[in-house]
Design a protein around this motif. Structure first.
Motif, short mmCIF file in Angstrom:
data_model
loop_
_atom_site.label_atom_id
_atom_site.label_comp_id
_atom_site.label_asym_id
_atom_site.label_seq_id
_atom_site.Cartn_x
_atom_site.Cartn_y
_atom_site.Cartn_z
N SER A 22 -12.18 -0.95 -4.39
CA SER A 22 -12.53 -2.36 -4.40
C SER A 22 -13.26 -2.66 -5.69
O SER A 22 -13.62 -1.74 -6.44
CB SER A 22 -13.44 -2.67 -3.21
N ILE A 23 -13.52 -3.94 -5.95
CA ILE A 23 -14.22 -4.32 -7.17
C ILE A 23 -15.57 -3.62 -7.22
O ILE A 23 -15.98 -3.03 -8.22
CB ILE A 23 -14.44 -5.84 -7.23
N HIS A 24 -16.27 -3.67 -6.10
CA HIS A 24 -17.59 -3.07 -5.99
C HIS A 24 -17.53 -1.59 -6.32
O HIS A 24 -18.29 -1.07 -7.15
CB HIS A 24 -18.09 -3.30 -4.56
N GLN A 25 -16.59 -0.92 -5.67
CA GLN A 25 -16.50 0.53 -5.85
C GLN A 25 -16.09 0.88 -7.28
O GLN A 25 -16.53 1.89 -7.85
CB GLN A 25 -15.48 1.13 -4.88
N ILE A 57 -23.66 -5.90 3.02
CA ILE A 57 -22.39 -5.68 2.33
C ILE A 57 -22.65 -5.10 0.96
O ILE A 57 -22.01 -4.13 0.54
CB ILE A 57 -21.60 -7.00 2.21
N ALA A 58 -23.62 -5.70 0.24
CA ALA A 58 -23.89 -5.23 -1.12
C ALA A 58 -24.36 -3.78 -1.12
O ALA A 58 -24.08 -3.03 -2.05
CB ALA A 58 -24.93 -6.13 -1.77
N LYS A 59 -25.07 -3.39 -0.07
CA LYS A 59 -25.54 -2.01 -0.02
C LYS A 59 -24.48 -1.09 0.58
O LYS A 59 -24.73 0.08 0.82
CB LYS A 59 -26.81 -1.91 0.85
N GLN A 60 -23.31 -1.65 0.85
CA GLN A 60 -22.19 -0.87 1.39
C GLN A 60 -22.53 -0.16 2.70
O GLN A 60 -22.19 1.00 2.90
CB GLN A 60 -21.72 0.18 0.38
N PHE A 118 -6.61 -19.40 1.09
CA PHE A 118 -7.57 -18.32 0.88
C PHE A 118 -6.84 -17.02 0.56
O PHE A 118 -7.18 -16.30 -0.37
CB PHE A 118 -8.45 -18.16 2.12
N ARG A 133 -14.54 -13.10 1.41
CA ARG A 133 -14.37 -12.70 0.02
C ARG A 133 -15.26 -11.51 -0.31
O ARG A 133 -14.84 -10.54 -0.92
CB ARG A 133 -14.72 -13.88 -0.88
N GLU A 134 -16.51 -11.57 0.14
CA GLU A 134 -17.43 -10.48 -0.14
C GLU A 134 -16.92 -9.18 0.46
O GLU A 134 -17.00 -8.12 -0.16
CB GLU A 134 -18.81 -10.80 0.47
N GLN A 171 -6.51 -9.67 -6.44
CA GLN A 171 -6.14 -8.26 -6.29
C GLN A 171 -5.15 -7.85 -7.36
O GLN A 171 -5.22 -6.74 -7.89
CB GLN A 171 -5.56 -8.02 -4.89
N LYS A 210 -25.50 -9.00 -6.62
CA LYS A 210 -24.63 -7.89 -6.23
C LYS A 210 -24.53 -6.86 -7.34
O LYS A 210 -24.52 -5.66 -7.10
CB LYS A 210 -23.23 -8.41 -5.90
N PHE A 258 0.82 -1.21 0.00
CA PHE A 258 0.00 0.00 0.00
C PHE A 258 0.85 1.26 0.00
O PHE A 258 0.37 2.33 -0.30
CB PHE A 258 -0.96 0.00 1.20
N ILE A 308 -13.84 -8.30 1.08
CA ILE A 308 -12.70 -7.76 0.34
C ILE A 308 -13.14 -7.22 -1.00
O ILE A 308 -12.68 -6.16 -1.44
CB ILE A 308 -11.61 -8.83 0.19
N HIS A 309 -14.09 -7.92 -1.65
CA HIS A 309 -14.54 -7.43 -2.95
C HIS A 309 -15.27 -6.10 -2.82
O HIS A 309 -15.22 -5.28 -3.72
CB HIS A 309 -15.49 -8.45 -3.59
N THR A 310 -15.97 -5.93 -1.72
CA THR A 310 -16.78 -4.72 -1.61
C THR A 310 -16.03 -3.56 -0.96
O THR A 310 -16.07 -2.44 -1.42
CB THR A 310 -18.05 -5.00 -0.79
N TYR A 311 -15.39 -3.84 0.18
CA TYR A 311 -14.78 -2.74 0.91
C TYR A 311 -13.31 -2.53 0.56
O TYR A 311 -12.76 -1.48 0.83
CB TYR A 311 -14.91 -2.97 2.42
N GLY A 312 -12.68 -3.54 -0.03
CA GLY A 312 -11.31 -3.33 -0.46
C GLY A 312 -10.32 -4.31 0.15
O GLY A 312 -10.55 -4.88 1.21
N TYR A 313 -9.22 -4.45 -0.54
CA TYR A 313 -8.17 -5.39 -0.17
C TYR A 313 -7.51 -5.00 1.15
O TYR A 313 -6.93 -5.82 1.84
CB TYR A 313 -7.15 -5.41 -1.31
N PHE A 339 -27.29 -4.43 -7.26
CA PHE A 339 -27.11 -3.42 -6.21
C PHE A 339 -26.15 -2.34 -6.69
O PHE A 339 -26.37 -1.14 -6.50
CB PHE A 339 -26.55 -4.05 -4.93
#
Lengths: 406, 409
Positions: free
Chosen positions: A265-268, B230-233, A233, B263-264, A241, A295, A205, B266-271, A298
């Protein structure tokens, strides 16, 4: 006896008299005097006895008694006197080049700080560390660790600190802020590959360019592979990443907007793409990372609504049957105060679930009617809780409905 | 150690947990250092009978739950630091402001037991606070109005004016707390908040560990709820608290479920949350399935009461609407009937337990004479117990400590 006039004693003062007696090694007399004059023990008897002890230590002919026994003897004589600083006596022993005796004496010292300092001086590093840990004062412990690191040869220090679990924890914490390379090495010594990997992750980072980040992560992946337990994992997540960084880098290049995607993140990332109008690219990312449909929906609602693209949102909601229902659409609209838009989606919500969105929109009348139609007393109570003094007629109506249903 | 210097040596010390044991060791060591022999030790008569040292990890459940007392909710929503909190100035209507206050401006409110009203309402379930404040306001209005009619005598008027400053202070207090309570109530009406409490209660009241219908139903409902959060952050603290609660109450989560959550997140909020997740696993809040201890702990210590009604009773279950904080229960059992009766359960909780006595001269011991026929005072002195949580305590627990019925044997 030595005759002493009252006048002489007054001019010399008691303390001086006692001092002189002590200097002449006339301890019994001095001690008796202290008793007789009722001098508080710290000033009187303790000093006498301490002086005796120091003298005893310095005696050359007591070498034939073992140091341990000598220390025990001293302890025996001094046992009942408060205020004795064994550390001072030990210091004297060190001066007289009798380190073993000093060590024995130090065992009787109750004040840890004094003990530890002298133990380090005696190069009894193991004992010093153990006492510091047992003492519980973290500042002292950090000081001791720093001192040991300076005085001891590196390898000895390493093995000492790893053998003492508690001290090790403190040391690792210290290294985290001051010397990360050393921290990495220490983890390696303890075969703690997961921690090593995490070190690299944290370092990544701080890396500025994406290439460097990816390199760090690749190394981290190797570490995780060797680790047990969570290693697998962590490995797969790190792999993802790396993929994400590459993807974000190419997005930044294509869209010519540097520093806008890397780090999200992926989502963001997807939400941002939608918000910027890059629906196709968003879809690509979704495919690449196998984002589940739920997802994704959403994310789309979040992105379109933050863009205030209400037509787009509507079009999207019609594209197929929503896997997330239509309540999230209502929520998204209400977040930006679009009550009119929200109402469009409430009609799409099946009647059994309509009370919640009506409540969200603040539509108490419709909510109460719907709850009555649903014949659901619990929902009626929920609406009732939301009624304040301004909605008296609604709350009265609800009371009526509840009695009807029961 | 300084506390003992002021209040006298504490004769009985109980503790549970690794840190508790360490604290006790440091304490006795420090005592030995400052007064190596007994002659110079504290000459003050001890005012504390018992001291209980509890490790935070003995009860990880309570901090993961949302507190439901008035003070607890204020802490959840706004945060109380050093007995004070900052609230938007606009919620307090005052005659000279008349809507001119800047919505961003915050006012600092001090919350202390010195304020009688606050000490009455702080530990109550927040749903009871509203009606209570209304009653108090009515009462004050009554007192004011009583003296409006002209028939009051001069003597009565004198009494009234002498009480006036108190009355004004009370009125201020009531209106201030009414404003705060309204704010708290609004936030509680938020549907997300309501759903969160429902889910928490679902996790707490399900018969965990026994794979029956209710527990699998609960898991079926909780997992999608968390995933949607999580999906709705929603805030990551909220999500992490919930999954840790689920893990602790169910003696660990299945590998698949756990990996999915991680996993969810990390995917949503970040690594960057990778280390956080690893740390949570390391300290045992988020684990794979392990020993099924929770059902017997729940049963023996009677941690949950599904029939609890906040309107009827105010006791140990009030702070969390039907859940008695584990730590407070341990304290309760310590005093009556003693930890020996729950020895089995104590073994299931992490960390060693210990019981020590510190010697003090009999003359310095606290007088607790019950049967002493020569005693001048008819009543016994109440026992004073010092409870020390190593690692922090929640307002909910403090409230539970106050509202518990302490029965003495």
């Amino acid at each position: 006896g030595v005759p002493l006039t009252h006048h002489q004693m007054q001019s010399l003062t008691i303390k001086v008299v006692i001092d002189r007696l002590i200097q002449r090694n006339l301890w019994p007399i001095a001690a008796r005097m202290c008793d007789h004059l009722c001098i508080p023990e710290e000033e009187g008897a303790s000093r006498v006895k301490k002086h005796w002890a120091c003298w005893k230590v310095a005696q050359q002919d007591s070498i034939h008694i073992s140091d341990e026994m000598l220390a025990a003897k001293i302890k025996q004589k001094l046992q009942d006197t408060p205020g004795i600083s064994y550390a001072d006596i030990a210091r004297k022993a060190i001066e007289c080049k009798r380190p073993e005796l000093a060590y024995q004496l130090l065992n009787y010292e109750t004040r840890a700080s004094q003990q530890i300092r002298l133990l380090i001086q005696l190069q009894r590093y193991n004992a010093a560390l153990e006492k510091a840990v047992a003492n519980g004062d973290s500042y002292t412990l950090y000081d001791v660790i720093a001192d040991l690191r300076d005085y001891m040869p590196a390898l000895n220090f390493q093995s000492l600190i790893t053998s003492n679990k508690k001290a090790l924890k403190y040391y690792l914490k210290y290294l985290k802020y001051w010397n990360r390379d050393m921290l990495f090495q220490m983890h390696g010594q303890n075969d703690d590959f997961i921690s090593q990997g995490l070190c690299r992750v944290e370092d990544s980072f701080f890396d500025i360019t994406v290439e460097n980040k990816i390199t760090s992560l690749k190394d981290a992946k190797m570490d995780f592979m060797r680790g047990k337990g969570q290693g697998e994992f962590l490995q797969s997540v790190t792999e993802e990443q790396i993929k994400l960084y590459r993807c974000q880098q190419s997005l930044e290049d294509e869209l010519r907007s540097p520093k806008s995607f890397v780090g999200l993140s992926i989502h963001q990332t997807i939400v941002k793409l939608v918000c910027d109008g890059q629906d196709k690219k968003a879809d690509n990312v979704r495919k690449e990372f196998k984002v589940p449909e739920r997802k994704y929906w959403f994310m789309m609602t979040a992105g379109l609504s933050s863009k205030r693209d209400w037509d787009g949102l509507e079009k999207f909601s019609r594209s197929k049957k929503s896997p997330i229902g239509y309540v999230p659409f209502v929520e998204a609209c209400l977040k930006y105060d679009q009550k009119h838009e929200a109402e469009k989606y409430i009609h799409k919500v099946p009647p059994e679930e309509r009370v919640k969105p009506y409540l969200m929109a603040g539509d108490l009348e419709k909510a109460c009617e719907q709850a009555y139609v649903n014949k659901n007393v619990r929902e009626l109570i929920r609406v009732l809780e939301r009624c304040g003094t301004a909605n008296r007629n609604v709350s009265e109506r609800i009371h009526g409905y509840i009695t009807n249903l029961q | 150690n300084s506390l003992q210097g002021i209040y006298g040596t504490i004769p009985k010390i109980y503790g549970k947990g690794d840190s508790a044991k360490l604290v006790y060791q440091y304490m006795s060591r420090m005592k030995n250092e400052t007064c190596p022999d007994h002659k110079s030790s504290s000459q003050i008569a001890s005012q504390i009978d018992t001291c209980l040292l509890l490790d935070r990890n003995v009860d990880p459940i309570t901090p993961l739950l949302t507190q439901l007392t008035y003070e607890g909710l204020l802490d959840e929503f706004v945060g109380i630091r050093s007995a004070s909190c900052k609230l938007p100035a606009s919620i307090f209507k005052s005659d000279d402001n008349k809507g001119l206050s800047d919505p961003q401006e915050k006012r600092k409110i001090i919350l202390s037991s010195n304020e009688t009203l606050f000490s009455e309402i702080r530990d109550k379930d927040s749903r009871l606070v509203g009606p209570l404040l209304v009653k108090k306001l009515d009462h004050i209005k009554e007192v004011y109005d009583k003296h409006k009619n002209r028939e009051t005598s001069v003597a009565e008027l004198k009494v009234f004016t002498s009480n006036l400053p108190q009355l004004v202070a009370q009125k201020d207090s009531v209106s201030r707390h009414t404003a705060i309570a309204t704010l708290v109530k609004e936030k509680c009406q938020d549907l997300d908040f309501k759903e969160l409490i429902e889910v928490e209660q679902g996790i707490m009241f399900s018969d965990s560990g026994i794979m029956n219908l209710s527990s699998s139903l609960e898991i079926d409902k909780t997992i999608p709820f968390i995933e949607d959060c999580i999906a709705k952050q929603h805030s990551i603290e909220k999500v992490l608290k919930l999954i840790c609660l689920q893990s602790v109450m169910n003696n660990g989560l299945k590998q698949k479920v756990l990996d999915n959550y991680k996993r969810e997140i990390i995917h949503t909020y970040g690594y960057q949350y990778l280390t956080t997740l690893v740390n949570l696993e390391r300290c045992g809040l988020l684990t794979h399935p392990n020993a099924r201890v929770m059902p017997s702990i729940k049963k023996t210590l009677k941690l949950t009461d599904p029939d609890f009604d906040f309107r009827v009773a105010t006791d140990i279950f009030s702070s969390y609407d039907g859940y008695a904080p584990l730590s407070v229960r341990l304290a309760q059992f310590l005093l009556t009937p003693g930890w020996r009766s729950i020895d089995e359960v104590l073994k299931l909780l992490p960390g060693p337990k210990f019981e020590q006595r510190q010697d003090i001269a009999s003359a310095l011991q606290r007088r607790n004479n019950v049967d002493d026929s020569l005693s001048v005072f008819g009543n016994e002195n109440p026992q004073v117990v010092l409870i020390f949580f190593i690692g922090g305590v929640t307002f909910g627990e403090i409230a539970a400590l106050r509202t518990t019925h302490w029965e003495m044997s």
